[in-house]
Design a protein around this motif. Sequence first.
Motif, PDB file in Angstrom:
ATOM      1  N   LYS A   8     -19.422  -6.114  -7.156  1.00 49.00           N
ATOM      2  CA  LYS A   8     -19.874  -6.474  -8.505  1.00 49.00           C
ATOM      3  C   LYS A   8     -18.870  -7.413  -9.172  1.00 49.00           C
ATOM      4  N   GLN A   9     -17.608  -7.092  -9.030  1.00 54.68           N
ATOM      5  CA  GLN A   9     -16.553  -7.914  -9.619  1.00 54.68           C
ATOM      6  C   GLN A   9     -16.619  -9.347  -9.053  1.00 54.68           C
ATOM      7  N   LEU A  10     -16.780  -9.474  -7.751  1.00 52.19           N
ATOM      8  CA  LEU A  10     -16.869 -10.789  -7.138  1.00 52.19           C
ATOM      9  C   LEU A  10     -18.100 -11.556  -7.600  1.00 52.19           C
ATOM     10  N   ARG A  11     -19.228 -10.858  -7.662  1.00 49.12           N
ATOM     11  CA  ARG A  11     -20.451 -11.512  -8.124  1.00 49.12           C
ATOM     12  C   ARG A  11     -20.298 -12.000  -9.558  1.00 49.12           C
ATOM     13  N   ASP A  12     -19.691 -11.173 -10.398  1.00 51.36           N
ATOM     14  CA  ASP A  12     -19.490 -11.547 -11.795  1.00 51.36           C
ATOM     15  C   ASP A  12     -18.596 -12.789 -11.911  1.00 51.36           C
ATOM     16  N   THR A  25       0.834  -1.203   0.000  1.00 52.53           N
ATOM     17  CA  THR A  25       0.000   0.000   0.000  1.00 52.53           C
ATOM     18  C   THR A  25       0.870   1.254   0.000  1.00 52.53           C
ATOM     19  N   ALA A  26       1.875   1.276   0.858  1.00 54.45           N
ATOM     20  CA  ALA A  26       2.758   2.446   0.964  1.00 54.45           C
ATOM     21  C   ALA A  26       3.532   2.696  -0.324  1.00 54.45           C
ATOM     22  N   SER A  27       3.904   1.623  -1.032  1.00 58.97           N
ATOM     23  CA  SER A  27       4.690   1.769  -2.261  1.00 58.97           C
ATOM     24  C   SER A  27       3.822   2.072  -3.478  1.00 58.97           C
ATOM     25  N   GLY A  28       2.497   1.982  -3.310  1.00 55.45           N
ATOM     26  CA  GLY A  28       1.602   2.229  -4.432  1.00 55.45           C
ATOM     27  C   GLY A  28       1.380   1.010  -5.312  1.00 55.45           C
ATOM     28  N   GLU A  29       1.953  -0.123  -4.937  1.00 53.42           N
ATOM     29  CA  GLU A  29       1.787  -1.350  -5.724  1.00 53.42           C
ATOM     30  C   GLU A  29       0.388  -1.951  -5.551  1.00 53.42           C
ATOM     31  N   GLU A  30      -0.228  -1.669  -4.418  1.00 57.69           N
ATOM     32  CA  GLU A  30      -1.563  -2.187  -4.141  1.00 57.69           C
ATOM     33  C   GLU A  30      -2.587  -1.159  -4.595  1.00 57.69           C
ATOM     34  N   LYS A  31      -3.545  -1.595  -5.375  1.00 57.74           N
ATOM     35  CA  LYS A  31      -4.582  -0.703  -5.888  1.00 57.74           C
ATOM     36  C   LYS A  31      -5.903  -1.017  -5.204  1.00 57.74           C
ATOM     37  N   PHE A  32      -6.667   0.007  -4.923  1.00 57.57           N
ATOM     38  CA  PHE A  32      -7.951  -0.154  -4.277  1.00 57.57           C
ATOM     39  C   PHE A  32      -9.055   0.282  -5.220  1.00 57.57           C
ATOM     40  N   ILE A  33     -10.207  -0.367  -5.060  1.00 61.24           N
ATOM     41  CA  ILE A  33     -11.381   0.023  -5.838  1.00 61.24           C
ATOM     42  C   ILE A  33     -12.537   0.225  -4.864  1.00 61.24           C
ATOM     43  N   PRO A  34     -13.547   0.997  -5.250  1.00 60.09           N
ATOM     44  CA  PRO A  34     -14.692   1.197  -4.363  1.00 60.09           C
ATOM     45  C   PRO A  34     -15.375  -0.143  -4.029  1.00 60.09           C
ATOM     46  N   TRP A  35     -15.936  -0.220  -2.825  1.00 59.98           N
ATOM     47  CA  TRP A  35     -16.557  -1.452  -2.356  1.00 59.98           C
ATOM     48  C   TRP A  35     -17.657  -1.938  -3.295  1.00 59.98           C
TER      49      TRP A  35
END
Length: 72
Positions: free
Chosen positions: A65-69, A50-60
């Motif tokens: 939706k992504q998981l359901r798909d 997270t600190a290095s910017g390698e981890e990306k976040f998306i809105p819940w």
Amino acid sequence: MATTVDLETMTTADKLRLMEDIWQDLSAQKNEIVSPDWHGDVLAERERLTASGEEKFIPWDSAKKQLRDELT
């Protein structure tokens, strides 16, 4: 103390209430529950990403939706 619960006759709401009661009881005994070493390692790695910017976040909502798909 042994307790028997007939899960097959319980409603989903009753099962959820039981889980919440168990979690509340376990949470009150913080000194008795020790996290394994690997758990700290995983958290440290996630913090590093997270600190290095390698981890990306998306809105819940997008994540759900992504998981359901993926699961349907």
